[in-house]
Design a protein around this motif. Structure first.
Motif, PDB file in Angstrom:
ATOM      1  N   ILE A 151     -22.219  -3.806   8.829  1.00  0.00           N
ATOM      2  CA  ILE A 151     -21.955  -4.351   7.484  1.00  0.00           C
ATOM      3  C   ILE A 151     -22.651  -3.508   6.425  1.00  0.00           C
ATOM      4  O   ILE A 151     -22.074  -3.191   5.382  1.00  0.00           O
ATOM      5  CB  ILE A 151     -22.387  -5.832   7.391  1.00  0.00           C
ATOM      6  N   ASP A 152     -23.887  -3.105   6.688  1.00  0.00           N
ATOM      7  CA  ASP A 152     -24.613  -2.260   5.735  1.00  0.00           C
ATOM      8  C   ASP A 152     -23.936  -0.900   5.577  1.00  0.00           C
ATOM      9  O   ASP A 152     -23.833  -0.383   4.459  1.00  0.00           O
ATOM     10  CB  ASP A 152     -26.066  -2.068   6.180  1.00  0.00           C
ATOM     11  N   ARG A 153     -23.482  -0.309   6.687  1.00  0.00           N
ATOM     12  CA  ARG A 153     -22.781   0.986   6.613  1.00  0.00           C
ATOM     13  C   ARG A 153     -21.489   0.847   5.817  1.00  0.00           C
ATOM     14  O   ARG A 153     -21.152   1.708   4.996  1.00  0.00           O
ATOM     15  CB  ARG A 153     -22.510   1.541   8.013  1.00  0.00           C
ATOM     16  N   TYR A 154     -20.768  -0.247   6.025  1.00  0.00           N
ATOM     17  CA  TYR A 154     -19.536  -0.519   5.278  1.00  0.00           C
ATOM     18  C   TYR A 154     -19.855  -0.665   3.786  1.00  0.00           C
ATOM     19  O   TYR A 154     -19.191  -0.055   2.941  1.00  0.00           O
ATOM     20  CB  TYR A 154     -18.879  -1.799   5.819  1.00  0.00           C
ATOM     21  N   ASN A 155     -20.884  -1.463   3.455  1.00  0.00           N
ATOM     22  CA  ASN A 155     -21.263  -1.662   2.051  1.00  0.00           C
ATOM     23  C   ASN A 155     -21.674  -0.346   1.390  1.00  0.00           C
ATOM     24  O   ASN A 155     -21.348  -0.096   0.224  1.00  0.00           O
ATOM     25  CB  ASN A 155     -22.376  -2.698   1.931  1.00  0.00           C
ATOM     26  N   ASP A 156     -22.400   0.490   2.126  1.00  0.00           N
ATOM     27  CA  ASP A 156     -22.786   1.798   1.591  1.00  0.00           C
ATOM     28  C   ASP A 156     -21.546   2.629   1.260  1.00  0.00           C
ATOM     29  O   ASP A 156     -21.482   3.275   0.212  1.00  0.00           O
ATOM     30  CB  ASP A 156     -23.657   2.567   2.589  1.00  0.00           C
ATOM     31  N   MET A 157     -20.560   2.604   2.162  1.00  0.00           N
ATOM     32  CA  MET A 157     -19.346   3.389   1.933  1.00  0.00           C
ATOM     33  C   MET A 157     -18.576   2.859   0.726  1.00  0.00           C
ATOM     34  O   MET A 157     -18.092   3.637  -0.094  1.00  0.00           O
ATOM     35  CB  MET A 157     -18.459   3.395   3.175  1.00  0.00           C
ATOM     36  N   ILE A 158     -18.477   1.542   0.612  1.00  0.00           N
ATOM     37  CA  ILE A 158     -17.789   0.927  -0.540  1.00  0.00           C
ATOM     38  C   ILE A 158     -18.468   1.340  -1.846  1.00  0.00           C
ATOM     39  O   ILE A 158     -17.807   1.653  -2.828  1.00  0.00           O
ATOM     40  CB  ILE A 158     -17.798  -0.620  -0.421  1.00  0.00           C
ATOM     41  N   GLN A 159     -19.805   1.349  -1.833  1.00  0.00           N
ATOM     42  CA  GLN A 159     -20.557   1.700  -3.033  1.00  0.00           C
ATOM     43  C   GLN A 159     -20.418   3.178  -3.388  1.00  0.00           C
ATOM     44  O   GLN A 159     -20.226   3.534  -4.544  1.00  0.00           O
ATOM     45  CB  GLN A 159     -22.038   1.369  -2.829  1.00  0.00           C
ATOM     46  N   GLU A 160     -20.539   4.033  -2.383  1.00  0.00           N
ATOM     47  CA  GLU A 160     -20.565   5.466  -2.631  1.00  0.00           C
ATOM     48  C   GLU A 160     -19.170   6.082  -2.770  1.00  0.00           C
ATOM     49  O   GLU A 160     -18.984   7.040  -3.514  1.00  0.00           O
ATOM     50  CB  GLU A 160     -21.332   6.168  -1.509  1.00  0.00           C
ATOM     51  N   HIS A 161     -18.198   5.564  -2.011  1.00  0.00           N
ATOM     52  CA  HIS A 161     -16.860   6.170  -1.993  1.00  0.00           C
ATOM     53  C   HIS A 161     -15.769   5.109  -1.930  1.00  0.00           C
ATOM     54  O   HIS A 161     -15.008   5.039  -0.951  1.00  0.00           O
ATOM     55  CB  HIS A 161     -16.719   7.110  -0.785  1.00  0.00           C
ATOM     56  N   PRO A 162     -15.636   4.281  -2.953  1.00  0.00           N
ATOM     57  CA  PRO A 162     -14.637   3.204  -2.885  1.00  0.00           C
ATOM     58  C   PRO A 162     -13.203   3.725  -2.735  1.00  0.00           C
ATOM     59  O   PRO A 162     -12.369   3.069  -2.119  1.00  0.00           O
ATOM     60  CB  PRO A 162     -14.824   2.454  -4.208  1.00  0.00           C
ATOM     61  N   GLU A 163     -12.938   4.924  -3.250  1.00  0.00           N
ATOM     62  CA  GLU A 163     -11.581   5.485  -3.192  1.00  0.00           C
ATOM     63  C   GLU A 163     -11.126   5.784  -1.769  1.00  0.00           C
ATOM     64  O   GLU A 163      -9.933   5.859  -1.497  1.00  0.00           O
ATOM     65  CB  GLU A 163     -11.487   6.748  -4.057  1.00  0.00           C
ATOM     66  N   VAL A 164     -12.063   5.926  -0.840  1.00  0.00           N
ATOM     67  CA  VAL A 164     -11.702   6.249   0.535  1.00  0.00           C
ATOM     68  C   VAL A 164     -10.822   5.146   1.126  1.00  0.00           C
ATOM     69  O   VAL A 164      -9.920   5.430   1.929  1.00  0.00           O
ATOM     70  CB  VAL A 164     -12.950   6.522   1.395  1.00  0.00           C
ATOM     71  N   PHE A 165     -11.014   3.900   0.705  1.00  0.00           N
ATOM     72  CA  PHE A 165     -10.235   2.791   1.255  1.00  0.00           C
ATOM     73  C   PHE A 165      -8.796   2.786   0.749  1.00  0.00           C
ATOM     74  O   PHE A 165      -7.947   2.132   1.345  1.00  0.00           O
ATOM     75  CB  PHE A 165     -10.937   1.458   0.960  1.00  0.00           C
ATOM     76  N   GLN A 166      -8.532   3.529  -0.310  1.00  0.00           N
ATOM     77  CA  GLN A 166      -7.165   3.655  -0.818  1.00  0.00           C
ATOM     78  C   GLN A 166      -6.435   4.843  -0.187  1.00  0.00           C
ATOM     79  O   GLN A 166      -5.212   4.891  -0.187  1.00  0.00           O
ATOM     80  CB  GLN A 166      -7.172   3.850  -2.344  1.00  0.00           C
ATOM     81  N   ARG A 167      -7.180   5.781   0.357  1.00  0.00           N
ATOM     82  CA  ARG A 167      -6.581   7.054   0.771  1.00  0.00           C
ATOM     83  C   ARG A 167      -6.662   7.358   2.262  1.00  0.00           C
ATOM     84  O   ARG A 167      -5.994   8.275   2.729  1.00  0.00           O
ATOM     85  CB  ARG A 167      -7.252   8.184  -0.018  1.00  0.00           C
ATOM     86  N   VAL A 168      -7.481   6.635   2.995  1.00  0.00           N
ATOM     87  CA  VAL A 168      -7.733   6.958   4.404  1.00  0.00           C
ATOM     88  C   VAL A 168      -7.361   5.755   5.272  1.00  0.00           C
ATOM     89  O   VAL A 168      -7.763   4.635   4.960  1.00  0.00           O
ATOM     90  CB  VAL A 168      -9.217   7.340   4.607  1.00  0.00           C
ATOM     91  N   PRO A 169      -6.613   5.978   6.356  1.00  0.00           N
ATOM     92  CA  PRO A 169      -6.282   4.858   7.249  1.00  0.00           C
ATOM     93  C   PRO A 169      -7.545   4.163   7.764  1.00  0.00           C
ATOM     94  O   PRO A 169      -8.555   4.808   8.060  1.00  0.00           O
ATOM     95  CB  PRO A 169      -5.522   5.538   8.404  1.00  0.00           C
ATOM     96  N   LEU A 170      -7.468   2.839   7.871  1.00  0.00           N
ATOM     97  CA  LEU A 170      -8.638   2.048   8.277  1.00  0.00           C
ATOM     98  C   LEU A 170      -9.150   2.436   9.662  1.00  0.00           C
ATOM     99  O   LEU A 170     -10.353   2.362   9.916  1.00  0.00           O
ATOM    100  CB  LEU A 170      -8.323   0.554   8.218  1.00  0.00           C
ATOM    101  N   VAL A 171      -8.270   2.857  10.548  1.00  0.00           N
ATOM    102  CA  VAL A 171      -8.708   3.258  11.889  1.00  0.00           C
ATOM    103  C   VAL A 171      -9.668   4.456  11.796  1.00  0.00           C
ATOM    104  O   VAL A 171     -10.632   4.547  12.559  1.00  0.00           O
ATOM    105  CB  VAL A 171      -7.500   3.545  12.818  1.00  0.00           C
ATOM    106  N   TYR A 172      -9.435   5.357  10.846  1.00  0.00           N
ATOM    107  CA  TYR A 172     -10.327   6.505  10.650  1.00  0.00           C
ATOM    108  C   TYR A 172     -11.640   6.075  10.001  1.00  0.00           C
ATOM    109  O   TYR A 172     -12.711   6.596  10.337  1.00  0.00           O
ATOM    110  CB  TYR A 172      -9.659   7.584   9.805  1.00  0.00           C
ATOM    111  N   ILE A 173     -11.556   5.141   9.069  1.00  0.00           N
ATOM    112  CA  ILE A 173     -12.776   4.637   8.425  1.00  0.00           C
ATOM    113  C   ILE A 173     -13.656   3.949   9.467  1.00  0.00           C
ATOM    114  O   ILE A 173     -14.872   4.156   9.502  1.00  0.00           O
ATOM    115  CB  ILE A 173     -12.440   3.694   7.254  1.00  0.00           C
ATOM    116  N   ALA A 174     -13.037   3.153  10.336  1.00  0.00           N
ATOM    117  CA  ALA A 174     -13.789   2.484  11.397  1.00  0.00           C
ATOM    118  C   ALA A 174     -14.491   3.509  12.275  1.00  0.00           C
ATOM    119  O   ALA A 174     -15.686   3.374  12.585  1.00  0.00           O
ATOM    120  CB  ALA A 174     -12.854   1.601  12.236  1.00  0.00           C
ATOM    121  N   SER A 175     -13.773   4.555  12.673  1.00  0.00           N
ATOM    122  CA  SER A 175     -14.364   5.601  13.505  1.00  0.00           C
ATOM    123  C   SER A 175     -15.531   6.262  12.782  1.00  0.00           C
ATOM    124  O   SER A 175     -16.588   6.490  13.369  1.00  0.00           O
ATOM    125  CB  SER A 175     -13.313   6.643  13.877  1.00  0.00           C
ATOM    126  N   TYR A 176     -15.371   6.561  11.507  1.00  0.00           N
ATOM    127  CA  TYR A 176     -16.434   7.175  10.722  1.00  0.00           C
ATOM    128  C   TYR A 176     -17.670   6.280  10.676  1.00  0.00           C
ATOM    129  O   TYR A 176     -18.806   6.754  10.752  1.00  0.00           O
ATOM    130  CB  TYR A 176     -15.931   7.464   9.303  1.00  0.00           C
TER     131      TYR A 176
END
Length: 191
Positions: A151-176
């Protein structure tokens, strides 16, 4: 802003350049347009290029012995991507680099990079800072996977790079993030 001007803008953030040095820089970088889902590097090849992304999205990943992909980097507009270990050592890479979107890149070969640093020594400072930041980011990512919750890693990503959730498939975000797609879905539902 044109592609070459974007690159120069980022160089000028950390170093002063003359017009002659700018011309040298532009002469050694090649502009390429790569369609979505193209492999820029395949594991086992030597990484011969360093890429500056003027527009687009790329990922680097490795495949473990079970055939599972693990995302190492997700990079978007105005960022660099490469396998620096392979690029500098000129030894085969463990990683793949793939475009996730149609991408506009400025690339430089290892040989041209060495030539550029001789001809424009001021860039040594820029690349030192860039590579220091890359090293610190890699350590932060490693530490996060060891000590932070998903959850903390997810929150960090949302804070630092919110645009990634619009441009990258969720399966890749999960792997990252080092979690399963199902875990990512649960976390997103809780938000």
């Amino acid at each position: 802003m044109s592609e070459p001007n974007k690159l120069l803008y980022y160089f000028k953030k950390w170093t002063d350049l003359t017009e002659a040095e700018e011309a040298i820089i532009m002469s050694v970088f090649e502009s390429v347009v790569i369609k979505k889902k193209n492999e820029m590097l395949v594991a086992g090849q030597v990484c011969s290029h360093l890429y500056f992304i003027t527009k687009g999205c790329l990922r680097s990943y490795y495949i473990d012995t079970k055939g599972t992909e693990h995302i190492y980097q997700i990079r978007m507009d105005n960022n660099w991507i490469s396998d620096l270990e392979s690029f500098f050592s000129q030894k085969p890479s463990k990683y793949h680099i793939e475009t996730l979107e149609d991408s506009h890149l400025l690339c430089i070969t290892h040989e041209r990079m060495e030539q550029l640093l001789v001809e424009v020594p001021r860039l040594e400072r820029y690349f030192r800072i860039l590579f220091q930041k890359a090293y610190v980011n890699a350590l932060n990512r490693l530490n996060a996977t060891m000590w932070k919750t998903a959850i903390d890693r997810y929150n960090d990503m949302i804070q630092e790079h919110p645009e990634v959730f619009q441009r990258v498939p969720l399966v890749y975000i999960a792997s990252y993030l080092g979690i399963t797609p199902e875990s990512l879905s649960r976390i997103r539902r809780q938000k």
